[in-house]
Design an enzyme around this catalytic site. Sequence first.
Site, PDB file in Angstrom:
ATOM      1  N   CYS A 139       0.830  -1.197   0.000  1.00 12.15           N
ATOM      2  CA  CYS A 139       0.000   0.000   0.000  1.00 12.15           C
ATOM      3  C   CYS A 139       0.869   1.253   0.000  1.00 12.15           C
ATOM      4  O   CYS A 139       1.432   1.635   1.036  1.00 12.15           O
ATOM      5  CB  CYS A 139      -0.918  -0.027   1.223  1.00 12.15           C
ATOM      6  SG  CYS A 139      -1.918   1.449   1.391  1.00 12.15           S
ATOM      7  N   CYS A 142      -0.432   4.143   2.183  1.00 14.43           N
ATOM      8  CA  CYS A 142      -0.222   3.925   3.633  1.00 14.43           C
ATOM      9  C   CYS A 142       1.251   4.118   4.009  1.00 14.43           C
ATOM     10  O   CYS A 142       1.560   4.729   5.027  1.00 14.43           O
ATOM     11  CB  CYS A 142      -0.608   2.506   4.054  1.00 14.43           C
ATOM     12  SG  CYS A 142      -2.131   1.882   3.371  1.00 14.43           S
ATOM     13  N   ASP A 143       2.145   3.565   3.211  1.00 16.16           N
ATOM     14  CA  ASP A 143       3.545   3.470   3.647  1.00 16.16           C
ATOM     15  C   ASP A 143       4.519   4.349   2.862  1.00 16.16           C
ATOM     16  O   ASP A 143       5.694   4.436   3.231  1.00 16.16           O
ATOM     17  CB  ASP A 143       4.020   2.000   3.529  1.00 16.16           C
ATOM     18  CG  ASP A 143       3.214   1.069   4.427  1.00 16.16           C
ATOM     19  OD1 ASP A 143       2.740   1.552   5.476  1.00 16.16           O
ATOM     20  OD2 ASP A 143       3.056  -0.118   4.088  1.00 16.16           O
TER      21      ASP A 143
END
Length: 323
Positions: A139, A142-143
């Site tokens: 992701c 997200c990261d």
Amino acid sequence: MEENRKESLDVLIIGSGPAGLCAAVYAKRANLEALVLEKEYLGTGQITESDQVDNYLGLPEINGFDLGEAFRGHALGMGVAFQDGMADGFEKEADGWSVHVADGRTIRAKTVIYCAGASHRRLGVEGEQELTGKGVSYCAVCDGAFYRGKETAVIGGGDTALGDAMYLSDLCEKVYLIHRRKEFRGSAQTVQQLREKENVEIITEAVPARISGEQTVTALELKDGRTIPVDGAFVAVGMQPQTQYLQGVVDLDANGYIIADETGSTSAPGFFAAGDVRTKALRQVITAVSDGANAAVSAAAYIRSAKQPVDLPDANKTAKKEP
Ligand code: NAP
């Protein structure tokens, strides 16, 4: 029949990720008798895969595991009941749903909120599993921020991979887009935009063989023998919604996602969907918890309307005109 109705739960929530846990909290707040059925003991869903979550409003830099535990703790604090089990059969009955569990049990509930999520397809190469959360991510949104100024590789040729490469190109020093074929499955326009980016290098007809590194990712090795030194590898080779037991139960789209709107309503009465498993534009923790809340409120409204049946006009009869 009436006796059975008394024995059944108000709502069976399937899945204990953010959508399921939030649905459980809202179900309790609506005074519904709810049970969360979870495949994984003490699970909190995909969120545990994220080292750090810094796009959940109000809780910047929280660890994914801790955020999941906070969700679970909230549900437990409200007295939500949990059971282990994998739902693998669904039957609509006159007054609700009969759900078969893989261990042989049957659970009856007036409504079902299905939040089993979607899992990221794995590449299936050496090093991938060991380095997940240590440089291997599924992701970028997200990261990605953890790779600011670093070098990363995105693997895949669909819209997710292209979008991830675009997103990372604004953060990273260099982004390699690695795709196994010459032609991309995703949008040609985005491919063109990526070609115009100075810090993006597109490598096609390249099949990953191994993700290497000791404590963290240091390189992506290709089958043709090339080694690309990177700090992070973003795997974007498709998603797999967990809907294998829902064929013929509820309408799914061409990719297997449950067709449901923001209320969680599906083609099947009393069967609601929430989180990554439903058709939606943005699959994030924050949209999953929102779905859970909506689906629980919809389930409560459905149960209320079933108790006080509305005499709907029959389209086949001639409507009586008001005097
Ligand atoms: P996808 O379209 O299924 O693409 C998966 C990609 O991964 C394909 O390019 C595939 O290669 C590659 N792949 C699969 N297994 C692989 C393996 N073992 N090794 C190397 N490569 C592998 O998945 P997605 O990109 O997640 O998109 C899913 C759906 O959501 C699509 O319909 C997509 O259009 C949609 N979506 C839309 C948007 C948007 O509109 N903005 C954004 C994201 C996703 P091949 O091409 O060779 O099969």
